[in-house]
Design a protein around this motif. Structure first.
Motif, short mmCIF file in Angstrom:
data_model
loop_
_atom_site.label_atom_id
_atom_site.label_comp_id
_atom_site.label_asym_id
_atom_site.label_seq_id
_atom_site.Cartn_x
_atom_site.Cartn_y
_atom_site.Cartn_z
N ALA A 146 0.85 -1.19 0.00
CA ALA A 146 0.00 0.00 0.00
C ALA A 146 0.89 1.24 0.00
CB ALA A 146 -0.91 0.00 1.24
N GLY A 147 0.48 2.25 -0.77
CA GLY A 147 1.27 3.48 -0.84
C GLY A 147 1.70 3.79 -2.26
N ASP A 148 1.54 5.06 -2.66
CA ASP A 148 1.90 5.48 -4.02
C ASP A 148 3.41 5.40 -4.28
OD1 ASP A 148 -0.74 5.98 -4.51
OD2 ASP A 148 -0.62 8.09 -3.94
N MET A 149 4.21 5.50 -3.21
CA MET A 149 5.67 5.52 -3.38
C MET A 149 6.20 4.24 -4.03
SD MET A 149 6.79 8.45 -2.43
CE MET A 149 8.52 8.25 -2.09
N TYR A 156 11.87 2.91 -4.22
CA TYR A 156 10.78 2.17 -3.56
C TYR A 156 10.28 1.04 -4.47
CZ TYR A 156 10.28 5.19 0.53
OH TYR A 156 10.49 5.86 1.72
N THR A 187 3.40 -1.00 4.00
CA THR A 187 2.83 0.32 3.73
C THR A 187 3.95 1.35 3.67
OG1 THR A 187 0.88 -0.32 5.01
CG2 THR A 187 1.12 2.02 4.51
N ALA A 188 3.97 2.15 2.60
CA ALA A 188 4.94 3.25 2.47
C ALA A 188 4.20 4.56 2.72
CB ALA A 188 5.55 3.24 1.07
N LEU A 189 4.58 5.27 3.79
CA LEU A 189 3.89 6.51 4.16
C LEU A 189 4.86 7.44 4.88
CD1 LEU A 189 1.05 7.92 4.31
CD2 LEU A 189 0.81 6.89 6.57
N ASP A 190 4.93 8.69 4.41
CA ASP A 190 5.74 9.74 5.05
C ASP A 190 7.20 9.31 5.23
OD1 ASP A 190 3.44 11.29 5.19
OD2 ASP A 190 2.92 10.54 7.20
N LYS A 192 8.49 6.37 5.52
CA LYS A 192 8.70 5.16 6.32
C LYS A 192 8.01 3.97 5.68
CE LYS A 192 9.30 7.49 10.78
NZ LYS A 192 8.83 7.58 12.18
N TYR A 194 6.15 0.43 6.77
CA TYR A 194 5.57 -0.31 7.89
C TYR A 194 5.30 -1.74 7.44
CZ TYR A 194 4.79 4.42 9.65
OH TYR A 194 4.95 5.73 10.06
N ASP A 222 8.80 -1.07 11.92
CA ASP A 222 8.75 0.28 11.35
C ASP A 222 10.15 0.57 10.81
OD1 ASP A 222 6.24 0.23 12.38
OD2 ASP A 222 6.49 1.93 13.74
#
Length: 305
Positions: A146-149, A156, A187-190, A192, A194, A222
């Motif tokens: 999950a995540g646009d990155m 990524y 999950t790729a977010l900000d 980081k 997860y 994380d």
């Protein structure tokens, strides 16, 4: 010349089988991973390596002794261990003041480092800290990203490819519903990444399709991305090259639409409709004059003088 690079002729049948397993194949074996502890690995890094080993078993080798090496400066020791244990994936753990709780995940191509990415562990929850039931050893996980990155950023995207390679497990011809019991979620977010792992619970729903619940199983990490060592585009394309025998043969005059329907074009010779057999009726009978005209002959009737 290195001892492992020399041509070795087997003297026993067991040695012959061992060398045959390592020979190039059209369909390669399931990729094995080696988990190596650095010379200054702390307790957190050691526990992370143990938990990843538990998730990856039986396609993993855990080196318990500490190995003083720096993969970004010198990859010779990693390549040596790769040849020795026949592993094309690796996870190296280390810890120092500049880069605390450090993990380096990477893969090999022809026993040389293809690409590797350095990740820092900011938070870690181990398997034993989560008191829920666990999946049996060797369970093939379902991977979710999950995540646009993972689709936008090149580093990524390469990390996503690396994680799929690392955790995908063996290729299977068929799947049963009860076997889908393990989920790995990234999950790729900000800035980081997860990592979470769940056990799939199939509950009664009153119909054929069961109700699905996810129960956290561990480990959870994380992570933050640090240094990267990515292969060039040419080398990366070379590593993805498939043998000609595995490529599907092109079939002429066959096409598919967006719905997956197959259309085929058939080439036939031109039909002579005059020789087509029709229903026998008096009205469709040919007269003698028509028959002789077709045959190119003269009418059997004598012309009156």
């Amino acid at each position: 010349m290195d001892a492992l690079d020399r041509v070795v002729k087997p003297k026993t049948k067991r040695a012959k089988r061992f060398l045959e397993k390592r020979e190039p194949k059209l369909k390669e074996n399931t990729k094995n991973a080696m988990l190596i502890k650095g010379g200054n690995a702390n307790l957190t890094v050691t526990e992370v390596l143990k938990d990843i080993y538990a998730v990856k078993k039986p396609f993993a080798v855990l080196y318990k002794k500490k190995n003083i090496t720096r993969p970004f400066e010198d990859q010779t020791s990693l390549e040596f261990f790769s040849k020795k244990s026949d592993c094309s994936l690796f996870l190296f753990g280390s810890h120092n003041k500049k880069r605390p709780n450090n993990l380096i995940i990477g893969r090999m191509f022809d026993y040389h480092v293809l690409d590797m990415i350095e990740l820092g562990v900011e938070k870690f929850v181990s398997l034993k800290d989560v008191k829920n039931s666990k999946c049996p050893e060797g369970t093939k996980p379902m991977l979710i990203f999950a995540g646009d990155m993972f689709d936008v950023n090149e580093e990524y995207r390469r990390l996503k490819s690396l994680l799929i390679d690392f955790f995908r497990g063996p290729s299977v011809p068929s799947i049963r519903l009860a076997g889908l019991e393990y989920v790995l979620h990234f999950t790729a977010l900000d800035g980081k990444i997860y990592m979470r792992s769940y056990k799939v619970l199939l509950k009664k729903s009153g119909c054929k399709i069961p109700r699905i619940e996810l129960e956290e199983m561990g480990p959870s990490l994380d992570l933050v991305m640090r240094r990267t060592h990515l292969a060039s585009d040419d080398l990366y394309k070379l590593s993805l090259k498939q043998p000609k025998a595995l490529k599907p043969k092109k079939k002429k005059n066959i096409s598919h639409d967006v719905f997956g329907t197959t259309y085929g074009r058939i080439h036939m010779q031109k039909q002579d409709l005059s020789k087509l057999q029709t229903r026998k009726m008096k009205g469709l009978k040919k007269r003698p004059a028509e028959k002789s005209a077709e045959d190119g002959g003269v009418s059997p009737k004598k012309s009156k003088s």
